[in-house]
Design a protein around this motif. Structure first.
Motif, PDB file in Angstrom:
ATOM      1  N   UNK A   1       0.829  -1.206   0.000  1.00 24.74           N
ATOM      2  CA  UNK A   1       0.000   0.000   0.000  1.00 24.74           C
ATOM      3  C   UNK A   1       0.865   1.258   0.000  1.00 24.74           C
ATOM      4  N   UNK A   2       2.000   1.187   0.700  1.00 28.54           N
ATOM      5  CA  UNK A   2       2.880   2.350   0.812  1.00 28.54           C
ATOM      6  C   UNK A   2       3.525   2.728  -0.520  1.00 28.54           C
ATOM      7  N   UNK A   3       3.529   1.818  -1.474  1.00 33.72           N
ATOM      8  CA  UNK A   3       4.086   2.123  -2.791  1.00 33.72           C
ATOM      9  C   UNK A   3       3.208   3.093  -3.572  1.00 33.72           C
ATOM     10  N   UNK A   4       1.948   3.202  -3.157  1.00 31.04           N
ATOM     11  CA  UNK A   4       1.005   4.062  -3.862  1.00 31.04           C
ATOM     12  C   UNK A   4       0.301   3.319  -4.978  1.00 31.04           C
ATOM     13  N   UNK A   5      -0.795   3.877  -5.413  1.00 25.58           N
ATOM     14  CA  UNK A   5      -1.600   3.288  -6.471  1.00 25.58           C
ATOM     15  C   UNK A   5      -1.872   4.324  -7.552  1.00 25.58           C
ATOM     16  N   UNK A   6      -1.892   3.921  -8.800  1.00 25.92           N
ATOM     17  CA  UNK A   6      -1.568   2.585  -9.326  1.00 25.92           C
ATOM     18  C   UNK A   6      -0.061   2.360  -9.401  1.00 25.92           C
ATOM     19  N   UNK A   7       0.349   1.094  -9.511  1.00 23.19           N
ATOM     20  CA  UNK A   7       1.724   0.782  -9.839  1.00 23.19           C
ATOM     21  C   UNK A   7       1.978   1.206 -11.285  1.00 23.19           C
ATOM     22  N   UNK A   8       3.186   1.640 -11.556  1.00 20.28           N
ATOM     23  CA  UNK A   8       3.462   2.108 -12.916  1.00 20.28           C
ATOM     24  C   UNK A   8       3.556   0.968 -13.920  1.00 20.28           C
ATOM     25  N   UNK A   9       4.276  -0.091 -13.558  1.00 23.15           N
ATOM     26  CA  UNK A   9       4.466  -1.223 -14.466  1.00 23.15           C
ATOM     27  C   UNK A   9       4.325  -2.522 -13.682  1.00 23.15           C
ATOM     28  N   UNK A  10       3.520  -3.435 -14.194  1.00 24.19           N
ATOM     29  CA  UNK A  10       3.388  -4.785 -13.629  1.00 24.19           C
ATOM     30  C   UNK A  10       3.670  -5.776 -14.753  1.00 24.19           C
ATOM     31  N   UNK A  11       4.535  -6.752 -14.473  1.00 22.05           N
ATOM     32  CA  UNK A  11       4.896  -7.773 -15.463  1.00 22.05           C
ATOM     33  C   UNK A  11       4.447  -9.140 -14.949  1.00 22.05           C
ATOM     34  N   UNK A  12       3.580  -9.777 -15.681  1.00 18.00           N
ATOM     35  CA  UNK A  12       3.101 -11.111 -15.349  1.00 18.00           C
ATOM     36  C   UNK A  12       3.805 -12.157 -16.203  1.00 18.00           C
ATOM     37  N   UNK A  13       3.858 -13.377 -15.693  1.00 20.62           N
ATOM     38  CA  UNK A  13       4.235 -14.541 -16.468  1.00 20.62           C
ATOM     39  C   UNK A  13       3.066 -15.513 -16.484  1.00 20.62           C
TER      40      UNK A  13
ATOM     41  N   UNK B   1       0.635   0.275 -16.693  1.00 18.63           N
ATOM     42  CA  UNK B   1       0.993  -0.598 -17.814  1.00 18.63           C
ATOM     43  C   UNK B   1       1.089  -2.024 -17.308  1.00 18.63           C
ATOM     44  N   UNK B   2       0.423  -2.942 -17.994  1.00 18.59           N
ATOM     45  CA  UNK B   2       0.412  -4.350 -17.604  1.00 18.59           C
ATOM     46  C   UNK B   2       0.941  -5.187 -18.763  1.00 18.59           C
ATOM     47  N   UNK B   3       1.980  -5.981 -18.476  1.00 19.80           N
ATOM     48  CA  UNK B   3       2.582  -6.867 -19.472  1.00 19.80           C
ATOM     49  C   UNK B   3       2.344  -8.329 -19.096  1.00 19.80           C
ATOM     50  N   UNK B   4       2.235  -9.168 -20.112  1.00 22.87           N
ATOM     51  CA  UNK B   4       2.314 -10.621 -19.962  1.00 22.87           C
ATOM     52  C   UNK B   4       3.465 -11.095 -20.835  1.00 22.87           C
ATOM     53  N   UNK B   5       4.488 -11.667 -20.201  1.00 23.68           N
ATOM     54  CA  UNK B   5       5.694 -12.122 -20.901  1.00 23.68           C
ATOM     55  C   UNK B   5       5.680 -13.645 -20.923  1.00 23.68           C
ATOM     56  N   UNK B   6       5.511 -14.221 -22.108  1.00 26.60           N
ATOM     57  CA  UNK B   6       5.486 -15.671 -22.248  1.00 26.60           C
ATOM     58  C   UNK B   6       6.356 -16.096 -23.428  1.00 26.60           C
ATOM     59  N   UNK B   7       6.849 -17.312 -23.342  1.00 27.67           N
ATOM     60  CA  UNK B   7       7.709 -17.851 -24.390  1.00 27.67           C
ATOM     61  C   UNK B   7       7.341 -19.304 -24.667  1.00 27.67           C
TER      62      UNK B   7
END
Length: 233
Positions: free
Chosen positions: A125-137, A191-197
């Motif tokens: 919570x202390x990071x603040x909202x929204x997060x700037x970049x989230x990377x999912x796998x 920004x939300x990423x999904x990184x898959x290979x």
């Protein structure tokens, strides 16, 4: 309504790693210029290592970047299973050595992930909202973050009306108990990423889009934030 999905396909993993790292760096740099700071939540596993190697060499003001994790195995940070160790070994180097890292593992409650949820939630919570970049796998069972099929808290984790920042997860495919950002917190991103290979994951993602009931589908069917999918064979 489904998420707006922007697809980025590359001929090989190295090219993907280079382009994704540069894209992430540009988003972090823009956040710093706009708000004086930036936040980045990353995922673990083997897939992001090559991308981390490129990202840590990007020349942005890393001293103003705070990095955390999307999820974590409840193991000590010196364990090879630790996502915090992965970040320390592969990302917090070169230009990025000045970034601040906020772990999810809480050594004060190393024997009980549930006892740590309050304190870890406050950190996030202390990071603040929204997060700037989230990377999912995504795993071969269709899990993302620690949203595992059959997980004991899966329904709570995926509840779009939930208020918790983090939740614990235990599942047959998870190995150790886990802690994970909840879906609402994952989606609360600029920004939300999904990184898959690999072709297998591309096929699994297509099945999820077509309706197969796997956890990644919750990310594909939400309408809160566009999703940038980066894929290479």
């Amino acid at each position: 309504m489904n998420a707006k999905i922007n697809r980025h396909e590359f001929a090989d993993k190295l090219t993907l790693a280079d382009q994704l790292a540069r894209d992430i760096a540009s988003k972090l740099d823009a956040a710093i210029k706009a708000r004086g700071k930036a936040t980045l939540a990353v995922s673990g596993g083997g897939t992001p290592k090559q991308m981390f190697a490129v990202l840590c060499e990007q020349e942005i003001d890393w001293s103003k970047v705070t990095i955390t994790l999307v999820d974590e195995r409840w193991v000590d940070t010196d364990s090879d299973r630790s996502n915090a160790k992965l970040v320390a070994d592969h990302l917090l180097h070169h230009e990025a050595h000045t970034a601040t890292f906020v772990p999810l593992f809480d050594s004060a409650h190393k024997d009980d992930v549930d006892a740590a949820l309050g304190d870890v939630g406050k950190r996030i919570d202390a990071l603040g909202q929204p997060l700037d970049v989230v990377i999912l796998g995504m795993g071969p069972d269709g899990h993302t973050a620690s949203f595992f099929p059959g997980g004991d808290n899966l329904d709570k984790a995926l509840d779009l009306d939930g208020k918790q920042a983090v939740i614990s997860m235990r599942a047959g495919g998870a190995g150790e108990p886990r802690i994970t950002l909840t879906l609402p917190r994952v989606l609360d991103a600029r920004t939300l990423y999904l990184h898959i290979e690999g072709n297998d994951k591309k096929e699994l993602l297509a099945k999820a889009e077509a309706g197969e009931d796997v956890p990644i589908r919750a990310v594909l069917t939400q309408d809160r934030v566009p999703l940038d999918v980066f894929w290479a064979p």
